[in-house]
Design an enzyme around this catalytic site. Sequence first.
Site, PDB file in Angstrom:
ATOM      1  N   CYS A  28     -25.864  15.410   3.801  1.00  0.00           N
ATOM      2  CA  CYS A  28     -24.988  15.255   4.971  1.00  0.00           C
ATOM      3  C   CYS A  28     -24.543  16.652   5.395  1.00  0.00           C
ATOM      4  O   CYS A  28     -23.824  17.326   4.644  1.00  0.00           O
ATOM      5  CB  CYS A  28     -23.787  14.389   4.586  1.00  0.00           C
ATOM      6  SG  CYS A  28     -22.379  14.515   5.711  1.00  0.00           S
TER       7      CYS A  28
ATOM      8  N   LYS B  25       7.863   2.316  11.261  1.00  0.00           N
ATOM      9  CA  LYS B  25       8.350   3.666  11.008  1.00  0.00           C
ATOM     10  C   LYS B  25       7.969   4.607  12.145  1.00  0.00           C
ATOM     11  O   LYS B  25       8.187   5.804  12.057  1.00  0.00           O
ATOM     12  CB  LYS B  25       7.763   4.176   9.691  1.00  0.00           C
ATOM     13  CG  LYS B  25       8.296   3.440   8.477  1.00  0.00           C
ATOM     14  CD  LYS B  25       7.964   4.188   7.205  1.00  0.00           C
ATOM     15  CE  LYS B  25       8.749   3.661   6.022  1.00  0.00           C
ATOM     16  NZ  LYS B  25       8.357   2.295   5.630  1.00  0.00           N
TER      17      LYS B  25
ATOM     18  N   CYS C  75     -22.772  17.474   8.188  1.00  0.00           N
ATOM     19  CA  CYS C  75     -21.415  17.560   8.763  1.00  0.00           C
ATOM     20  C   CYS C  75     -20.414  17.928   7.676  1.00  0.00           C
ATOM     21  O   CYS C  75     -19.537  18.746   7.875  1.00  0.00           O
ATOM     22  CB  CYS C  75     -20.982  16.236   9.375  1.00  0.00           C
ATOM     23  SG  CYS C  75     -22.016  15.606  10.687  1.00  0.00           S
TER      24      CYS C  75
ATOM     25  N   GLU D   5     -11.574  -8.985  -8.127  1.00  0.00           N
ATOM     26  CA  GLU D   5     -11.540  -8.563  -6.721  1.00  0.00           C
ATOM     27  C   GLU D   5     -12.637  -9.287  -5.945  1.00  0.00           C
ATOM     28  O   GLU D   5     -13.782  -9.305  -6.368  1.00  0.00           O
ATOM     29  CB  GLU D   5     -11.733  -7.042  -6.641  1.00  0.00           C
ATOM     30  CG  GLU D   5     -12.013  -6.482  -5.273  1.00  0.00           C
ATOM     31  CD  GLU D   5     -10.957  -6.820  -4.223  1.00  0.00           C
ATOM     32  OE1 GLU D   5      -9.780  -6.562  -4.467  1.00  0.00           O
ATOM     33  OE2 GLU D   5     -11.336  -7.367  -3.157  1.00  0.00           O
TER      34      GLU D   5
ATOM     35  N   CYS E 156     -20.851  13.143  12.919  1.00  0.00           N
ATOM     36  CA  CYS E 156     -21.907  12.215  13.375  1.00  0.00           C
ATOM     37  C   CYS E 156     -21.721  10.820  12.781  1.00  0.00           C
ATOM     38  O   CYS E 156     -22.463   9.906  13.127  1.00  0.00           O
ATOM     39  CB  CYS E 156     -23.290  12.765  13.047  1.00  0.00           C
ATOM     40  SG  CYS E 156     -23.852  12.359  11.388  1.00  0.00           S
TER      41      CYS E 156
ATOM     42  N   HIS F  25       5.874   8.409   1.467  1.00  0.00           N
ATOM     43  CA  HIS F  25       7.186   8.534   2.114  1.00  0.00           C
ATOM     44  C   HIS F  25       8.234   9.095   1.147  1.00  0.00           C
ATOM     45  O   HIS F  25       8.229   8.757  -0.046  1.00  0.00           O
ATOM     46  CB  HIS F  25       7.643   7.157   2.607  1.00  0.00           C
ATOM     47  CG  HIS F  25       6.776   6.603   3.694  1.00  0.00           C
ATOM     48  ND1 HIS F  25       6.772   7.124   4.964  1.00  0.00           N
ATOM     49  CD2 HIS F  25       5.884   5.581   3.694  1.00  0.00           C
ATOM     50  CE1 HIS F  25       5.900   6.436   5.714  1.00  0.00           C
ATOM     51  NE2 HIS F  25       5.348   5.498   4.961  1.00  0.00           N
TER      52      HIS F  25
HETATM   53  C1  LIG Z   1      -1.366  -0.020   9.296  1.00  0.00           C
HETATM   54  C2  LIG Z   1      -0.740   0.255   7.967  1.00  0.00           C
HETATM   55  C3  LIG Z   1      -0.076   1.460   7.727  1.00  0.00           C
HETATM   56  C4  LIG Z   1       0.517   1.701   6.497  1.00  0.00           C
HETATM   57  N1  LIG Z   1       1.005   2.945   6.223  1.00  0.00           N
HETATM   58  C5  LIG Z   1       1.527   3.194   4.998  1.00  0.00           C
HETATM   59  C6  LIG Z   1       1.949   4.514   4.655  1.00  0.00           C
HETATM   60  O1  LIG Z   1       1.753   5.475   5.396  1.00  0.00           O
HETATM   61  N2  LIG Z   1       2.558   4.689   3.463  1.00  0.00           N
HETATM   62  C7  LIG Z   1       2.777   3.671   2.590  1.00  0.00           C
HETATM   63  O2  LIG Z   1       3.384   3.892   1.557  1.00  0.00           O
HETATM   64  N3  LIG Z   1       2.311   2.434   2.860  1.00  0.00           N
HETATM   65  C8  LIG Z   1       1.680   2.181   4.032  1.00  0.00           C
HETATM   66  N4  LIG Z   1       1.185   0.946   4.321  1.00  0.00           N
HETATM   67  C9  LIG Z   1       1.344  -0.110   3.337  1.00  0.00           C
HETATM   68  C10 LIG Z   1       0.294  -0.040   2.254  1.00  0.00           C
HETATM   69  O3  LIG Z   1      -0.979   0.216   2.790  1.00  0.00           O
HETATM   70  C11 LIG Z   1       0.311  -1.373   1.523  1.00  0.00           C
HETATM   71  O4  LIG Z   1       1.623  -1.648   1.119  1.00  0.00           O
HETATM   72  C12 LIG Z   1      -0.574  -1.357   0.296  1.00  0.00           C
HETATM   73  O5  LIG Z   1      -1.855  -0.848   0.595  1.00  0.00           O
HETATM   74  C13 LIG Z   1      -0.689  -2.770  -0.244  1.00  0.00           C
HETATM   75  O6  LIG Z   1      -1.555  -2.735  -1.330  1.00  0.00           O
HETATM   76  P1  LIG Z   1      -2.025  -4.074  -2.040  1.00  0.00           P
HETATM   77  O7  LIG Z   1      -2.798  -3.644  -3.224  1.00  0.00           O
HETATM   78  O8  LIG Z   1      -0.841  -4.952  -2.234  1.00  0.00           O
HETATM   79  O9  LIG Z   1      -2.912  -4.814  -0.967  1.00  0.00           O
HETATM   80  P2  LIG Z   1      -4.484  -4.597  -0.589  1.00  0.00           P
HETATM   81  O10 LIG Z   1      -4.836  -3.162  -0.528  1.00  0.00           O
HETATM   82  O11 LIG Z   1      -4.713  -5.404   0.630  1.00  0.00           O
HETATM   83  O12 LIG Z   1      -5.219  -5.219  -1.819  1.00  0.00           O
HETATM   84  C14 LIG Z   1      -5.313  -6.588  -2.063  1.00  0.00           C
HETATM   85  C15 LIG Z   1      -6.666  -6.850  -2.651  1.00  0.00           C
HETATM   86  O13 LIG Z   1      -6.733  -8.216  -3.061  1.00  0.00           O
HETATM   87  C16 LIG Z   1      -8.028  -8.715  -2.779  1.00  0.00           C
HETATM   88  N5  LIG Z   1      -7.928 -10.173  -2.731  1.00  0.00           N
HETATM   89  C17 LIG Z   1      -7.262 -10.924  -1.814  1.00  0.00           C
HETATM   90  N6  LIG Z   1      -7.377 -12.234  -2.110  1.00  0.00           N
HETATM   91  C18 LIG Z   1      -8.115 -12.309  -3.246  1.00  0.00           C
HETATM   92  C19 LIG Z   1      -8.578 -13.397  -4.047  1.00  0.00           C
HETATM   93  N7  LIG Z   1      -8.276 -14.654  -3.743  1.00  0.00           N
HETATM   94  N8  LIG Z   1      -9.348 -13.129  -5.139  1.00  0.00           N
HETATM   95  C20 LIG Z   1      -9.651 -11.836  -5.471  1.00  0.00           C
HETATM   96  N9  LIG Z   1      -9.237 -10.773  -4.738  1.00  0.00           N
HETATM   97  C21 LIG Z   1      -8.478 -11.005  -3.648  1.00  0.00           C
HETATM   98  C22 LIG Z   1      -8.365  -8.065  -1.455  1.00  0.00           C
HETATM   99  O14 LIG Z   1      -9.756  -8.066  -1.197  1.00  0.00           O
HETATM  100  C23 LIG Z   1      -7.795  -6.666  -1.646  1.00  0.00           C
HETATM  101  O15 LIG Z   1      -8.745  -5.765  -2.173  1.00  0.00           O
HETATM  102  C24 LIG Z   1       0.520   0.695   5.513  1.00  0.00           C
HETATM  103  C25 LIG Z   1      -0.177  -0.494   5.741  1.00  0.00           C
HETATM  104  C26 LIG Z   1      -0.858  -0.682   6.930  1.00  0.00           C
HETATM  105  C27 LIG Z   1      -1.735  -1.866   7.089  1.00  0.00           C
END
Ligand SMILES: Cc1cc2nc3c(=O)[nH]c(=O)nc-3n(C[C@H](O)[C@H](O)[C@H](O)COP(=O)(O)OP(=O)(O)OC[C@H]3O[C@@H](n4cnc5c(N)ncnc54)[C@H](O)[C@@H]3O)c2cc1C
Length: 493
Positions: free
Chosen positions: A408, A253, A410, A31, A448, A49
């Site tokens: 804390c 959504k 709060c 990471e 806060c 969902h």
């Molecule tokens: C505004 C918003 C609302 C959403 N609402 C919902 C919801 O209500 N319900 C739902 O089911 N989903 C929701 N989603 C979708 C959900 O949040 C994502 O699908 C999910 O978090 C994706 O997870 P991930 O692990 O793929 O990505 P991330 O959480 O982005 O993780 C990727 C990780 O890879 C790391 N990384 C990137 N490049 C490198 C590299 N080169 N080397 C090492 N590490 C690296 C990053 O630092 C990060 O920690 C929402 C997303 C957003 C942004």
Amino acid sequence: MRVVIVGAGVVGASIARVLSMYEGLDVLIVERMPDVGWGASKANTSVIHPGHEEDPRQHPLRARLCVEGNRLWRRWAEELEIPARWPGELMVFTTPEEEREAMRYVELARLNGVPGVRPVYGAELRALEPAVSEQALGAIYAPTAGTVSPFEAVIAIVENAVENGVRLLAETEVKRVVVEGGAVRGVETSRGFIEADVVVNAAGLHADEVSHSAGVEGDFRIRPRRGEYLLYDEAVPVKPARILHTTPTPLTKGVYALTTVHGNLLLGPTAEDLPYEAKGSAPTTRQGLEHVLREASKLLRELPPRAKLVRTFAGLRPEPPGGEWLIRAYDDPWGFVNVAGIRSPGLTAAPAIAHYVAGLIAERYGVELRRKRRWNPRRRGIRRVAGRSLEEVDAMVRENPDYGEIVCYCRMVSKAEVLEAVERIRRIGARVTLDGVKFRSYAGFGRCQGGFCRWRVALLVSRATGVPMHAVPVATAPYGLGDVKALLRGEAQ
Ligand SMILES: Cc1cc2nc3c(=O)[nH]c(=O)nc-3n(C[C@H](O)[C@H](O)[C@H](O)COP(=O)(O)OP(=O)(O)OC[C@H]3O[C@@H](n4cnc5c(N)ncnc54)[C@H](O)[C@@H]3O)c2cc1C
């Protein structure tokens, strides 16, 4: 066999947890950030969902894994002590056109096997949700919707994976996937080369770059789609009992109004496509926040006063072309697995995605998945003073006097909890930051926002880690925190 997972978001963490169930796999999460779960997995709506918003004719895998994920989360939240609530949701419609659109989801629920989805009107709607807006004509009720604490979910999943033998390398950026003779050899990182037999790309917004570096899916590009939110104090006059949202559009959504697992009112998000280059940060905007408030007035009979606003924030969705998740294990290069473009409902589906990916690895690379005899499914959350009777607190203080020292006010967080947060960060191999301590202990999460306790927390971290107080990192996640005071003055950008 060594499996390197790129990215400790909810997807990478869940894959690590599932792989940790099996014999013979040496699993490493790499990471780039100091701590886990600081990407899209932190700044989102937090909804688990039901699955009735996924069209199985368009996105069959997404629909299936969403429904399965919703089911799995109940078990994962219980096993890992992740704060979660299951109040069900109401998709609110305010015009006959919206009502027609909303009815489509009853049919999708049937196709996806989502139980209990039906329209509700009048007295039934208002009994289900006393806080609903006068504008509401009716709603589609989906009883299986829930909400979790998304950042605590990633922390808990990683803690459990590490307990079961997974290793985390934080502050290590994967620069490229190294391929030789048509097979993955490892990853070149900011800290040198790491050998791997299988590389799982779960790099969120940056998964397209990691994939390109492995020489696959050259046309695949992930676009950031911004979502902006307003988060209010627990003590607002009107808070929804259910998860409310407006009728979806092709882009999103809809805007949600929900009470988080920590009792705050959350409104949002927007959905705005940004240029490919804008992956780095996402400030909130005045237009975005105003849009959220306008939409939220279709949901709630009364909007909270601005003085109750705790903060604004934005998250970036990793939006793949056509909204299609790219989950694939390749023959060329042998050993490379994409779990890329995991946009919503990625949080919901993450546990199901993880089992699916384990299956892909087994099938494609001939790995036999034999369950460990001594795999521990459980992880205990931090023991907290808040919400306990004085008798219980007395007993805790007798055991450890640090429970009697509140840091804390709060959120009523004790010194013992702050120190336990520090210890847990170290145990998984992440860097101790003030944000990391805040996400685990809740010190600084209240009204806060750390104004009173940050100093004390920094002092405790400094003493526990030996880092001088001025050098204790805050390490705010790159996804922008809005300036609440500017919003109150009516000048947020
Ligand atoms: C505004 C918003 C609302 C959403 N609402 C919902 C919801 O209500 N319900 C739902 O089911 N989903 C929701 N989603 C979708 C959900 O949040 C994502 O699908 C999910 O978090 C994706 O997870 P991930 O692990 O793929 O990505 P991330 O959480 O982005 O993780 C990727 C990780 O890879 C790391 N990384 C990137 N490049 C490198 C590299 N080169 N080397 C090492 N590490 C690296 C990053 O630092 C990060 O920690 C929402 C997303 C957003 C942004």
